[in-house]
Design an enzyme around this catalytic site. Structure first.
Site, short mmCIF file in Angstrom:
data_model
loop_
_atom_site.label_atom_id
_atom_site.label_comp_id
_atom_site.label_asym_id
_atom_site.label_seq_id
_atom_site.Cartn_x
_atom_site.Cartn_y
_atom_site.Cartn_z
CG LEU A 130 -6.59 -6.72 6.99
CD1 LEU A 130 -5.70 -5.96 7.96
CD2 LEU A 130 -7.53 -7.64 7.76
CE1 TYR A 131 -4.68 -9.76 -1.35
CE2 TYR A 131 -5.02 -7.72 -2.58
CZ TYR A 131 -4.52 -9.01 -2.50
OH TYR A 131 -3.87 -9.55 -3.58
CB ALA A 132 -3.55 -3.09 0.41
CB THR B 86 -2.12 -8.97 4.72
OG1 THR B 86 -2.76 -9.09 3.45
CG2 THR B 86 -3.16 -8.85 5.82
#
Length: 337
Positions: free
Chosen positions: A153-155, A157
């Protein structure tokens, strides 16, 4: 000519270094940071104490999600260049607390875009990440290739930030430049990052958790090289690409004032070799706890930086031997070990 920078995440690792560099080169800096407890706030406060001594540096302790506060800061400061480095960082933490990434990296970034739109900002530069390359394996990673398969999810976002920025460049002609950072390390680094954890454990005689049996290859990039790249791109507002072809769209450019750059060392180092350099600098052997590849991790990263070199004349080049040595010197001085 000197310009006024607004730097979000000014108390963070990269933000701190950029907030020092800009006044040293004659610019005013308005810092903006919530100073949360994702990692030990004491190191953030220590960074801010250093920054407070610089003439022309002012600071606002505030959250990216507080749109009213952000707009008031923009109205008062009238920044010409905005560098958004504030974000919820960390690949692995996104598996545990995904909502933190939505709040900071999506809602917060939306507020930054809106503030830039309404306050006549000349250029918005923002941190993206090598993690956007996700499942890609064609190396070195090029900005001209698609990044449609993020693994965390970090990537996702950060990929979303790039897409959000493009819409503002297209709709409102706001010049935006996204910078994909590759494995940043160096003095004043984050305590949750590998080099910091490895150094702490080696000195304490504790084993290191080494994932993928140490066979990761990373494009380790020294923080001074990162901030030099940020600074140089910040002074060059993104321009439309006159050769952009909508039948064969280039992901790194646009017919809007939009650009994407990699900032990496353009070299890969295996994690086991990185640890060996650290052992040499510390004068102490490490005990390794070898573990399998962790969920969300990619085996290798490698940056193509041809566009950065072409457009800014700068190529990151600090070796891991030099960079790790400077980190160890700082760590020993800061922690008195």
């Amino acid at each position: 000519m000197p310009q006024r920078f607004l730097i979000t995440g000014a108390a963070g690792f990269i933000g701190f270094h950029l907030s020092r560099l800009c006044p040293e080169r004659g610019h005013e800096v308005v810092g903006y940071d919530i100073v949360n407890d994702y990692y030990d706030p004491a190191i953030k406060e220590a960074r801010l104490k250093i920054l407070s001594a610089y003439p022309g540096f002012t600071f606002h302790r505030a959250d990216l999600t507080d749109k009213e506060k952000m707009f008031s800061v923009f109205k008062e400061a009238k920044p010409e260049i905005v560098v958004n480095l504030a974000a919820q960082a960390g690949v692995r933490y996104s598996l545990e607390n995904p909502s933190a990434y939505v709040d900071s990296n999506l809602v917060g970034f939306m507020n930054v875009l809106e503030a830039c739109r309404y306050h006549e900002v000349k250029h918005l530069v923002y941190a993206s990440t090598s993690s956007v390359y996700g499942a890609n394996t064609h190396m070195p990673f090029s900005e001209h290739e698609g990044v449609n398969h993020p693994l965390t999810l970090y990537a996702a976002t950060k990929k979303a930030n790039e897409m959000m920025a493009h819409t503002y460049s297209h709709l409102f002609r706001l010049p935006t430049t996204g910078l994909r950072f590759f494995t940043v390390y160096g003095p004043w680094g984050r305590p949750d990052m590998a080099l910091f954890l490895f150094t702490k454990n080696i000195l304490a005689g504790k084993p290191l958790n080494v994932f993928n049996n140490g066979h990761h290859r990373r494009d380790f990039t020294f923080v001074a090289d990162i901030v030099e790249g940020v600074y140089r791109t910040a002074l060059r507002p993104a321009q439309p690409n006159p050769a952009w072809d909508s039948d064969h769209p280039d992901p790194a450019t646009s017919n809007a004032p939009f650009r994407i750059y990699n900032i990496g060392n353009n070299a890969t180092v295996e994690l086991l070799d990185y640890i060996k350099v650290l052992e040499t600098k510390l004068g102490k052997k490490a005990e390794l706890n070898l573990l399998p590849l962790q969920l969300g991790d990619v085996p290798d990263t490698f940056a193509n930086v041809d566009n950065l070199i072409r457009d800014t004349g700068f190529k990151p080049s600090t070796s891991v031997e030099t960079g790790i040595g400077l980190f160890v010197d700082w760590y020993r001085e800061y922690y008195k070990v």
